[in-house]
Design an enzyme around this catalytic site. Sequence first.
Site, PDB file in Angstrom:
ATOM      1  N   ARG A   1      11.988  -3.321  10.497  1.00 24.15           N
ATOM      2  CA  ARG A   1      11.007  -2.927  11.500  1.00 24.15           C
ATOM      3  C   ARG A   1      10.787  -4.056  12.494  1.00 24.15           C
ATOM      4  O   ARG A   1      10.785  -5.214  12.126  1.00 24.15           O
ATOM      5  CB  ARG A   1       9.677  -2.588  10.806  1.00 24.15           C
ATOM      6  CG  ARG A   1       9.637  -1.191  10.241  1.00 24.15           C
ATOM      7  CD  ARG A   1       8.462  -0.946   9.341  1.00 24.15           C
ATOM      8  NE  ARG A   1       7.166  -1.460   9.807  1.00 24.15           N
ATOM      9  CZ  ARG A   1       6.006  -1.206   9.184  1.00 24.15           C
ATOM     10  NH1 ARG A   1       5.996  -0.454   8.101  1.00 24.15           N
ATOM     11  NH2 ARG A   1       4.881  -1.690   9.638  1.00 24.15           N
TER      12      ARG A   1
ATOM     13  N   ARG B   1      11.667  -6.897   3.965  1.00 21.66           N
ATOM     14  CA  ARG B   1      11.590  -5.433   3.896  1.00 21.66           C
ATOM     15  C   ARG B   1      12.663  -4.777   4.770  1.00 21.66           C
ATOM     16  O   ARG B   1      12.872  -5.153   5.911  1.00 21.66           O
ATOM     17  CB  ARG B   1      10.205  -4.969   4.369  1.00 21.66           C
ATOM     18  CG  ARG B   1      10.057  -3.463   4.388  1.00 21.66           C
ATOM     19  CD  ARG B   1       8.642  -3.041   4.335  1.00 21.66           C
ATOM     20  NE  ARG B   1       7.880  -3.387   5.526  1.00 21.66           N
ATOM     21  CZ  ARG B   1       6.597  -3.049   5.677  1.00 21.66           C
ATOM     22  NH1 ARG B   1       5.959  -2.408   4.740  1.00 21.66           N
ATOM     23  NH2 ARG B   1       5.959  -3.392   6.777  1.00 21.66           N
TER      24      ARG B   1
ATOM     25  N   ARG C   1       0.146  -9.954  12.967  1.00 17.79           N
ATOM     26  CA  ARG C   1      -0.467  -8.928  12.099  1.00 17.79           C
ATOM     27  C   ARG C   1      -1.436  -9.548  11.098  1.00 17.79           C
ATOM     28  O   ARG C   1      -2.455  -8.956  10.769  1.00 17.79           O
ATOM     29  CB  ARG C   1       0.637  -8.134  11.367  1.00 17.79           C
ATOM     30  CG  ARG C   1       1.360  -7.161  12.288  1.00 17.79           C
ATOM     31  CD  ARG C   1       2.658  -6.711  11.681  1.00 17.79           C
ATOM     32  NE  ARG C   1       2.480  -5.720  10.631  1.00 17.79           N
ATOM     33  CZ  ARG C   1       3.421  -5.418   9.745  1.00 17.79           C
ATOM     34  NH1 ARG C   1       4.586  -6.028   9.774  1.00 17.79           N
ATOM     35  NH2 ARG C   1       3.199  -4.496   8.842  1.00 17.79           N
TER      36      ARG C   1
ATOM     37  N   ARG D   1      -8.719   0.581   9.861  1.00 17.13           N
ATOM     38  CA  ARG D   1      -8.318  -0.825  10.012  1.00 17.13           C
ATOM     39  C   ARG D   1      -9.329  -1.604  10.841  1.00 17.13           C
ATOM     40  O   ARG D   1      -9.145  -2.795  11.059  1.00 17.13           O
ATOM     41  CB  ARG D   1      -6.958  -0.892  10.717  1.00 17.13           C
ATOM     42  CG  ARG D   1      -5.781  -1.092   9.760  1.00 17.13           C
ATOM     43  CD  ARG D   1      -4.529  -1.064  10.604  1.00 17.13           C
ATOM     44  NE  ARG D   1      -3.399  -1.745  10.070  1.00 17.13           N
ATOM     45  CZ  ARG D   1      -2.372  -1.119   9.500  1.00 17.13           C
ATOM     46  NH1 ARG D   1      -2.412   0.171   9.304  1.00 17.13           N
ATOM     47  NH2 ARG D   1      -1.319  -1.812   9.116  1.00 17.13           N
TER      48      ARG D   1
ATOM     49  N   LYS E   1       0.821  -1.222   0.000  1.00 15.06           N
ATOM     50  CA  LYS E   1       0.000   0.000   0.000  1.00 15.06           C
ATOM     51  C   LYS E   1       0.854   1.271   0.000  1.00 15.06           C
ATOM     52  O   LYS E   1       0.571   2.214  -0.726  1.00 15.06           O
ATOM     53  CB  LYS E   1      -0.936   0.033   1.225  1.00 15.06           C
ATOM     54  CG  LYS E   1      -1.901  -1.134   1.284  1.00 15.06           C
ATOM     55  CD  LYS E   1      -2.856  -1.011   2.464  1.00 15.06           C
ATOM     56  CE  LYS E   1      -2.232  -1.144   3.830  1.00 15.06           C
ATOM     57  NZ  LYS E   1      -1.737  -2.493   4.168  1.00 15.06           N
TER      58      LYS E   1
HETATM   59  P1  AMP Z   1       1.671   0.021   8.920  1.00 18.28           P
HETATM   60  O1  AMP Z   1       2.866   0.877   8.796  1.00 18.28           O
HETATM   61  O2  AMP Z   1       0.463   0.574   8.218  1.00 18.28           O
HETATM   62  O3  AMP Z   1       1.921  -1.420   8.576  1.00 18.28           O
HETATM   63  O4  AMP Z   1       1.268   0.028  10.487  1.00 18.28           O
HETATM   64  C1  AMP Z   1       2.169  -0.467  11.461  1.00 18.28           C
HETATM   65  C2  AMP Z   1       1.430  -0.650  12.786  1.00 18.28           C
HETATM   66  O5  AMP Z   1       0.909   0.605  13.236  1.00 18.28           O
HETATM   67  C3  AMP Z   1       0.232  -1.581  12.756  1.00 18.28           C
HETATM   68  O6  AMP Z   1       0.591  -2.947  12.857  1.00 18.28           O
HETATM   69  C4  AMP Z   1      -0.527  -1.087  13.981  1.00 18.28           C
HETATM   70  O7  AMP Z   1       0.079  -1.526  15.178  1.00 18.28           O
HETATM   71  C5  AMP Z   1      -0.331   0.428  13.901  1.00 18.28           C
HETATM   72  N1  AMP Z   1      -1.388   1.072  13.098  1.00 18.28           N
HETATM   73  C6  AMP Z   1      -1.244   1.720  11.917  1.00 18.28           C
HETATM   74  N2  AMP Z   1      -2.423   2.176  11.473  1.00 18.28           N
HETATM   75  C7  AMP Z   1      -3.346   1.788  12.400  1.00 18.28           C
HETATM   76  C8  AMP Z   1      -4.755   1.929  12.498  1.00 18.28           C
HETATM   77  N3  AMP Z   1      -5.475   2.544  11.551  1.00 18.28           N
HETATM   78  N4  AMP Z   1      -5.365   1.411  13.603  1.00 18.28           N
HETATM   79  C9  AMP Z   1      -4.662   0.785  14.570  1.00 18.28           C
HETATM   80  N5  AMP Z   1      -3.339   0.597  14.525  1.00 18.28           N
HETATM   81  C10 AMP Z   1      -2.683   1.091  13.447  1.00 18.28           C
END
Ligand code: AMP
Length: 216
Positions: free
Chosen positions: A159, A123, A170, A88, A13
């Site tokens: 990460r 990654r 996840r 989410r 994304k």
């Molecule tokens: P991402 O970078 O989008 O993969 O997000 C990394 C982490 O941030 C996720 O695994 C969640 O722990 C947290 N996170 C990001 N966006 C959200 C969201 N909309 N709601 C809840 N947690 C989020």
Amino acid sequence: MKLIFLGPPGAGKGTYSQALVEQLGIVQISTGDILRSAIKEGGALGKKAKEYMDKGMLVPDDLVINLLKDRIKHPDCGKGFILDGFPRTIPQAEALEKSGLKIDKVINFNVKDDLIVYRLSGRRVCEVCKTAWNINKGCVPIPKDPKKCDKDGSPLIQREDDKPEAIKKRLEVYREQTAPLIDFYKKRNLLADINASNDLPKIMQEIRKAIGIKSF
Ligand code: AMP
């Protein structure tokens, strides 16, 4: 143009958002990036978010909803945005709907689990310029040195939540809490499905077609 990019972790994304915002002159809003910046700043919010993120769990809805609401008030969102990683959960989607914001399209990226694990475990992100690389073959380039950014020579980091246990969590969280959004947006006639197992040019072509814009 106001878009939502929906899909499991590792669907790409962020990569597709970055490619598209340049063409459309809109901004990418990644709640994950906002939360990671908060963690770096070291304040109370960041500390709370880190407890959840490192384990691959979602940060509580109220916290993320408030962050998002603040972010979309900024003037740079005037021309539109891509929500990359928000909503989410159903409560987040309902909060967005209640805010009165009209979303034009929700792009749902489909990828098989084994490909997700392959992409996420490879990654690497530049600590300084944030460029995404992957030591496994996929949508983003492989760095010449797996420990150094090809652009600025800074260290590449993995990460915490791209480590095996967190990836597993996840994916579970995605299935339980995020996948129900597919039906939520289908019912609102906003959903476009994209096969994100293809190569990058093909995926970008499909996204542009779904949102009705021309390719370069
Ligand atoms: P991402 O970078 O989008 O993969 O997000 C990394 C982490 O941030 C996720 O695994 C969640 O722990 C947290 N996170 C990001 N966006 C959200 C969201 N909309 N709601 C809840 N947690 C989020």
